[in-house]
Every structure is written in structure tokens, then in C-alpha cells.
Design a protein around this motif. Structure first.
Motif, PDB file in Angstrom:
ATOM      1  N   GLN A 186       0.806  -1.221   0.000  1.00  0.00           N
ATOM      2  CA  GLN A 186       0.000   0.000   0.000  1.00  0.00           C
ATOM      3  C   GLN A 186       0.843   1.277   0.000  1.00  0.00           C
ATOM      4  O   GLN A 186       0.307   2.366   0.192  1.00  0.00           O
ATOM      5  CB  GLN A 186      -0.924   0.016   1.220  1.00  0.00           C
ATOM      6  N   LEU A 187       2.124   1.151  -0.240  1.00  0.00           N
ATOM      7  CA  LEU A 187       2.986   2.332  -0.212  1.00  0.00           C
ATOM      8  C   LEU A 187       2.618   3.301  -1.335  1.00  0.00           C
ATOM      9  O   LEU A 187       2.608   2.927  -2.508  1.00  0.00           O
ATOM     10  CB  LEU A 187       4.451   1.916  -0.336  1.00  0.00           C
ATOM     11  N   GLU A 188       2.335   4.554  -0.961  1.00  0.00           N
ATOM     12  CA  GLU A 188       1.922   5.569  -1.928  1.00  0.00           C
ATOM     13  C   GLU A 188       2.935   6.699  -2.062  1.00  0.00           C
ATOM     14  O   GLU A 188       3.091   7.247  -3.153  1.00  0.00           O
ATOM     15  CB  GLU A 188       0.559   6.149  -1.529  1.00  0.00           C
ATOM     16  N   GLU A 189       3.587   7.071  -0.970  1.00  0.00           N
ATOM     17  CA  GLU A 189       4.488   8.217  -0.999  1.00  0.00           C
ATOM     18  C   GLU A 189       5.855   7.825  -0.436  1.00  0.00           C
ATOM     19  O   GLU A 189       5.947   7.293   0.673  1.00  0.00           O
ATOM     20  CB  GLU A 189       3.892   9.376  -0.184  1.00  0.00           C
ATOM     21  N   LEU A 190       6.890   8.119  -1.212  1.00  0.00           N
ATOM     22  CA  LEU A 190       8.258   7.795  -0.815  1.00  0.00           C
ATOM     23  C   LEU A 190       9.107   9.056  -0.937  1.00  0.00           C
ATOM     24  O   LEU A 190       9.288   9.591  -2.034  1.00  0.00           O
ATOM     25  CB  LEU A 190       8.823   6.685  -1.705  1.00  0.00           C
ATOM     26  N   VAL A 191       9.631   9.533   0.196  1.00  0.00           N
ATOM     27  CA  VAL A 191      10.429  10.749   0.231  1.00  0.00           C
ATOM     28  C   VAL A 191      11.823  10.394   0.742  1.00  0.00           C
ATOM     29  O   VAL A 191      11.987  10.017   1.899  1.00  0.00           O
ATOM     30  CB  VAL A 191       9.780  11.824   1.127  1.00  0.00           C
ATOM     31  N   LEU A 192      12.835  10.529  -0.146  1.00  0.00           N
ATOM     32  CA  LEU A 192      14.222  10.200   0.197  1.00  0.00           C
ATOM     33  C   LEU A 192      15.152  11.367  -0.125  1.00  0.00           C
ATOM     34  O   LEU A 192      16.358  11.165  -0.326  1.00  0.00           O
ATOM     35  CB  LEU A 192      14.665   8.951  -0.586  1.00  0.00           C
ATOM     36  N   ARG A 193      14.659  12.573  -0.150  1.00  0.00           N
ATOM     37  CA  ARG A 193      15.436  13.720  -0.561  1.00  0.00           C
ATOM     38  C   ARG A 193      16.543  14.043   0.444  1.00  0.00           C
ATOM     39  O   ARG A 193      16.460  13.705   1.626  1.00  0.00           O
ATOM     40  CB  ARG A 193      14.552  14.944  -0.792  1.00  0.00           C
ATOM     41  N   ASP A 194      17.578  14.667  -0.063  1.00  0.00           N
ATOM     42  CA  ASP A 194      18.700  15.133   0.749  1.00  0.00           C
ATOM     43  C   ASP A 194      19.405  13.976   1.469  1.00  0.00           C
ATOM     44  O   ASP A 194      19.539  13.958   2.684  1.00  0.00           O
ATOM     45  CB  ASP A 194      18.219  16.177   1.761  1.00  0.00           C
ATOM     46  N   ASN A 195      19.842  12.985   0.668  1.00  0.00           N
ATOM     47  CA  ASN A 195      20.628  11.872   1.175  1.00  0.00           C
ATOM     48  C   ASN A 195      21.850  11.682   0.270  1.00  0.00           C
ATOM     49  O   ASN A 195      22.261  12.614  -0.428  1.00  0.00           O
ATOM     50  CB  ASN A 195      19.781  10.597   1.249  1.00  0.00           C
ATOM     51  N   ARG A 196      22.408  10.458   0.257  1.00  0.00           N
ATOM     52  CA  ARG A 196      23.587  10.172  -0.559  1.00  0.00           C
ATOM     53  C   ARG A 196      23.349   8.953  -1.453  1.00  0.00           C
ATOM     54  O   ARG A 196      24.262   8.194  -1.750  1.00  0.00           O
ATOM     55  CB  ARG A 196      24.790   9.931   0.353  1.00  0.00           C
ATOM     56  N   ILE A 197      22.135   8.793  -1.896  1.00  0.00           N
ATOM     57  CA  ILE A 197      21.726   7.604  -2.653  1.00  0.00           C
ATOM     58  C   ILE A 197      22.349   7.627  -4.050  1.00  0.00           C
ATOM     59  O   ILE A 197      22.269   8.625  -4.765  1.00  0.00           O
ATOM     60  CB  ILE A 197      20.188   7.543  -2.747  1.00  0.00           C
ATOM     61  N   ARG A 198      22.937   6.496  -4.424  1.00  0.00           N
ATOM     62  CA  ARG A 198      23.556   6.363  -5.749  1.00  0.00           C
ATOM     63  C   ARG A 198      22.775   5.440  -6.672  1.00  0.00           C
ATOM     64  O   ARG A 198      23.008   5.461  -7.889  1.00  0.00           O
ATOM     65  CB  ARG A 198      24.995   5.837  -5.599  1.00  0.00           C
ATOM     66  N   GLN A 199      21.880   4.651  -6.110  1.00  0.00           N
ATOM     67  CA  GLN A 199      21.106   3.713  -6.929  1.00  0.00           C
ATOM     68  C   GLN A 199      19.701   3.563  -6.348  1.00  0.00           C
ATOM     69  O   GLN A 199      19.537   3.231  -5.168  1.00  0.00           O
ATOM     70  CB  GLN A 199      21.798   2.345  -6.963  1.00  0.00           C
ATOM     71  N   LEU A 200      18.676   3.791  -7.188  1.00  0.00           N
ATOM     72  CA  LEU A 200      17.305   3.587  -6.747  1.00  0.00           C
ATOM     73  C   LEU A 200      16.971   2.099  -6.739  1.00  0.00           C
ATOM     74  O   LEU A 200      17.303   1.387  -7.699  1.00  0.00           O
ATOM     75  CB  LEU A 200      16.319   4.317  -7.659  1.00  0.00           C
ATOM     76  N   PRO A 201      16.308   1.604  -5.710  1.00  0.00           N
ATOM     77  CA  PRO A 201      15.896   0.201  -5.697  1.00  0.00           C
ATOM     78  C   PRO A 201      14.645  -0.003  -6.545  1.00  0.00           C
ATOM     79  O   PRO A 201      14.106   0.943  -7.116  1.00  0.00           O
ATOM     80  CB  PRO A 201      15.606  -0.044  -4.218  1.00  0.00           C
ATOM     81  N   GLU A 202      14.170  -1.213  -6.590  1.00  0.00           N
ATOM     82  CA  GLU A 202      12.919  -1.492  -7.298  1.00  0.00           C
ATOM     83  C   GLU A 202      11.762  -0.894  -6.499  1.00  0.00           C
ATOM     84  O   GLU A 202      11.712  -1.007  -5.270  1.00  0.00           O
ATOM     85  CB  GLU A 202      12.732  -3.003  -7.448  1.00  0.00           C
ATOM     86  N   LEU A 203      10.824  -0.290  -7.213  1.00  0.00           N
ATOM     87  CA  LEU A 203       9.747   0.463  -6.569  1.00  0.00           C
ATOM     88  C   LEU A 203       8.404  -0.230  -6.770  1.00  0.00           C
ATOM     89  O   LEU A 203       8.148  -0.816  -7.828  1.00  0.00           O
ATOM     90  CB  LEU A 203       9.685   1.881  -7.136  1.00  0.00           C
ATOM     91  N   PRO A 204       7.513  -0.153  -5.784  1.00  0.00           N
ATOM     92  CA  PRO A 204       6.175  -0.755  -5.930  1.00  0.00           C
ATOM     93  C   PRO A 204       5.305   0.057  -6.883  1.00  0.00           C
ATOM     94  O   PRO A 204       5.434   1.280  -6.976  1.00  0.00           O
ATOM     95  CB  PRO A 204       5.612  -0.730  -4.504  1.00  0.00           C
ATOM     96  N   SER A 205       4.413  -0.613  -7.567  1.00  0.00           N
ATOM     97  CA  SER A 205       3.570   0.041  -8.579  1.00  0.00           C
ATOM     98  C   SER A 205       2.484   0.909  -7.957  1.00  0.00           C
ATOM     99  O   SER A 205       1.776   1.614  -8.686  1.00  0.00           O
ATOM    100  CB  SER A 205       2.925  -1.014  -9.480  1.00  0.00           C
ATOM    101  N   ASP A 211       9.959  11.525  -4.261  1.00  0.00           N
ATOM    102  CA  ASP A 211      10.880  12.658  -4.164  1.00  0.00           C
ATOM    103  C   ASP A 211      12.258  12.134  -3.762  1.00  0.00           C
ATOM    104  O   ASP A 211      12.473  11.737  -2.615  1.00  0.00           O
ATOM    105  CB  ASP A 211      10.381  13.673  -3.142  1.00  0.00           C
ATOM    106  N   VAL A 212      13.167  12.108  -4.733  1.00  0.00           N
ATOM    107  CA  VAL A 212      14.554  11.669  -4.475  1.00  0.00           C
ATOM    108  C   VAL A 212      15.521  12.808  -4.831  1.00  0.00           C
ATOM    109  O   VAL A 212      16.653  12.566  -5.275  1.00  0.00           O
ATOM    110  CB  VAL A 212      14.900  10.386  -5.254  1.00  0.00           C
ATOM    111  N   SER A 213      15.074  14.020  -4.627  1.00  0.00           N
ATOM    112  CA  SER A 213      15.899  15.183  -4.937  1.00  0.00           C
ATOM    113  C   SER A 213      17.119  15.248  -4.017  1.00  0.00           C
ATOM    114  O   SER A 213      17.113  14.697  -2.908  1.00  0.00           O
ATOM    115  CB  SER A 213      15.077  16.468  -4.801  1.00  0.00           C
ATOM    116  N   LYS A 214      18.165  15.914  -4.497  1.00  0.00           N
ATOM    117  CA  LYS A 214      19.392  16.149  -3.735  1.00  0.00           C
ATOM    118  C   LYS A 214      20.042  14.848  -3.273  1.00  0.00           C
ATOM    119  O   LYS A 214      20.290  14.613  -2.104  1.00  0.00           O
ATOM    120  CB  LYS A 214      19.112  17.066  -2.542  1.00  0.00           C
ATOM    121  N   ASN A 215      20.286  13.964  -4.256  1.00  0.00           N
ATOM    122  CA  ASN A 215      21.024  12.732  -4.008  1.00  0.00           C
ATOM    123  C   ASN A 215      22.175  12.649  -5.017  1.00  0.00           C
ATOM    124  O   ASN A 215      22.580  13.670  -5.592  1.00  0.00           O
ATOM    125  CB  ASN A 215      20.097  11.522  -4.098  1.00  0.00           C
ATOM    126  N   ARG A 216      22.686  11.439  -5.258  1.00  0.00           N
ATOM    127  CA  ARG A 216      23.851  11.265  -6.129  1.00  0.00           C
ATOM    128  C   ARG A 216      23.586  10.184  -7.165  1.00  0.00           C
ATOM    129  O   ARG A 216      24.419   9.316  -7.412  1.00  0.00           O
ATOM    130  CB  ARG A 216      25.075  10.903  -5.280  1.00  0.00           C
TER     131      ARG A 216
END
Length: 316
Positions: A186-205, A211-216
Motif C-alpha cells: 500500500q505504499l503511496e508516498e516515498l520521500v528520500l530527498r537530501d541523502n547520498r543515494i547512488r542507486q534507486l531500488p525497485e519500486l512498488p507500482s 521525491d529523491v531530490s538532492k542525491n547522487r
């Protein structure tokens, strides 16, 4: 004169006697007149106990009928008090543990004592956490902003079937397990902004907001067709990630695409529209931000023909 007074006095006495009430003559039964009391056929026997019982009965029957009914009815039961409308502590039964204050964290404290639990929302903002705490099973919204989390493990959100929003803004996250979010139904909103992420994982439909702004993320941080099957996605924010391309294809449901301050240098005419179908109109996508990129939007005028609004960006 004396004679007149005597006549008047006699008349007054006669009148008084005549005005007295006439009573019935009392006739005594001669059969029992001279018979002693003990020899009467129905002697009157005084019984103290009987008199006492009779007195109690008379006193009891003197109570009003309403009071008698209240005494004879069943004992009154207390009505349950209405539940308070203030937020209660979340039900914390989960795979990691159970209790009123939630499962135990690595610090030895229950989650709802270390963090704040209101209803089905868990707030862990600014607690210097180094890992995602074990969450109560019924958690719906989870906020853990401004902490020191560096990694999202596979089971950090396991069995949280009611979870709808995750906000991990402003941590030190650089690694996310491939299945960390995929198994959340049931995940609807995912906010990961302002981190050091280099690779997005697989996401639920089921996602509608990302929001993955300000990452790498850079050139290889988003896999091919990463958003293709997200048919409910409406808002996608990937600003400040050093991207050099627009991640395609984008779902038809998308309403807002923010790609500011990246390194996108070119765009194809079929990035948003269908060049082979000039009747195609993409009404939902009204908000495209490309400002802060080294791209000249005026070089691809046909790329926006199907859009209700032109993208924001450089035209020179």
C-alpha cells in the motif's frame, strides 16, 4: 318578673336538650354479659410476635410503589464510559515484538518511547538514529527525518502491510536494499530527498509520489524503464542529482516532473509526445521543470505539442 325569667330559662334548657344528637341505643348481648373473659368462645389472645410481624408488614407496605419496584428490580449495572477522542498509543504487535509502547529498538527502548506514536503515525524526527527502528505492525505513516541513518536493509519495513508513506529526508543514506520497498502493498508516498543515494531500488507500482531530490544518482542511478509500470504515479521529483538524461518512459498518469539543477543537455521530440500521432494530447502532465540544466528548449519545439503547458527552462 321572676316568673318571666324562670319561663325563659326553662325554654333555653329545653331547646339545648332538643338540639343534642340522637344516638342509637347500645344493646348488649345478654348471653355473654356475665361470662368471664377466659370462657368466651373466641377469646382475644395477645401475641407479641404476631403484632410485631404485622407492624413490620404495615411499615413495608407504606413505601410508595415506585420505591418498591426499584428495590425489587435487578442490581443496576454501570454503563461503559465513552472512549476518549484523544489519540491513543499505536497497537504495537509485530514480528519484532509487542507491547503498548512498541517493539524494542537497538537502544533497548520501545519504539513509541524513543519516538512519538500518534494513532498509526510514528514520528522519529531528529533523534540521531543510525538505523530504522522496528515499527509497530499497524504503522501507516513513518517519519524519520534529520537522523544519521546510512543504510536501508531488506527487512526494515517487512510485514508493514498498512504503510502508506515513508519520509527519510536529510539522513546519510547511501545504500538501499533492492527489496526494501518492493514488498509494501500500500505504499503511496516515498520521500528520500537530501541523502547520498547512488542507486534507486525497485519500486512498488502503488506509488503516487516520489521525491529523491538532492542525491547522487548521476548517469546510472536510475535503471531503464524504472517508472514505466508505476501507473498511479502523479509527482516525480529528481532535482539536484547530476542526471544527464530524462528517465523514460514516463507513465501517462504523471502530472508533475521536476528535474531542475541537473546535467540534462538534450531532449528528443518524442520524449513527451508521440510524433507519429499528431492527435495525441497529454493533458495530465502540466508541470515540467527543466530550469538549471544546460539544455536549449527552443531546439525541440515539436516535443511540447501535446502538452497543455510549455516546460520551464532555458529557451536560449
Amino acid at each position: 318578673m321572676q316568673t318571666f325569667l324562670n319561663i325563659f330559662l326553662g325554654f333555653f334548657i329545653f331547646k339545648s336538650i332538643g338540639a343534642a344528637p340522637i344516638t342509637d341505643t347500645v344493646i348488649y348481648d345478654s348471653d355473654f354479659y356475665d361470662v368471664p373473659l377466659g370462657e368466651l368462645p373466641h377469646p382475644f389472645v395477645y401475641d407479641e410476635n404476631e403484632q410485631s410481624d404485622q407492624l413490620e408488614t404495615e411499615i413495608g407496605t407504606a413505601l410508595p410503589s415506585v420505591i418498591q419496584e426499584s428495590y425489587s428490580s435487578a442490581p443496576l449495572t454501570e454503563e461503559p464510559e465513552e472512549e476518549a477522542s484523544t489519540p491513543k498509543l499505536i497497537d504495537a504487535s509485530s514480528a519484532q515484538g509487542s507491547g503498548v509502547l512498541g517493539p524494542q529498538t537497538q537502544d533497548g527502548l520501545p519504539t513509541c518511547l524513543l519516538c512519538t506514536c500518534l494513532g498509526t503515525t510514528v514520528y522519529c524526527d531528529d533523534h540521531e538514529l543510525h538505523a530504522v527502528p522496528p515499527l509497530p505492525k499497524k504503522t501507516t505513516y513513518f517519519y524519520s527525518r534529520y537522523n544519521r541513518i546510512r543504510k536501508i536493509n531488506r527487512n526494515d519495513f517487512a510485514n508493514l502491510n498498512n504503510l502508506k508513506r515513508i519520509d527519510l529526508t536529510a539522513n546519510f543514506i547511501s545504500e538501499i536494499h533492492e527489496d526494501a520497498f518492493r514488498r509494501l502493498p500500500q505504499l503511496e508516498e516515498l520521500v528520500l530527498r537530501d541523502n547520498r543515494i547512488r542507486q534507486l531500488p525497485e519500486l512498488p507500482s502503488t506509488l503516487t509520489f516520489i521525491d529523491v531530490s538532492k542525491n547522487r544518482l548521476g548517469r546510472k542511478g536510475i535503471r531503464n524503464e524504472a517508472f514505466k509500470d508505476l501507473h498511479e504515479l502523479q509527482h516525480l521529483y529528481i532535482t539536484d542529482n547530476n542526471l544527464d538524461h530524462i528517465p523514460l518512459p514516463l507513465p501517462e498518469s504523471l502530472q508533475a516532473l521536476h528535474l531542475q539543477n541537473n546535467n540534462i543537455q538534450e531532449m528528443h521530440e518524442d520524449t513527451f509526445c508521440k510524433m507519429k500521432d499528431f492527435t495525441y494530447v497529454r493533458r495530465a502532465l502540466e508541470d515540467i521543470r527543466l530550469d538549471g540544466n544546460p539544455i536549449n528548449l527552443s531546439k525541440t519545439p515539436y516535443a511540447y505539442m501535446c502538452l497543455p503547458r510549455l516546460p520551464v527552462g532555458n529557451l536560449i
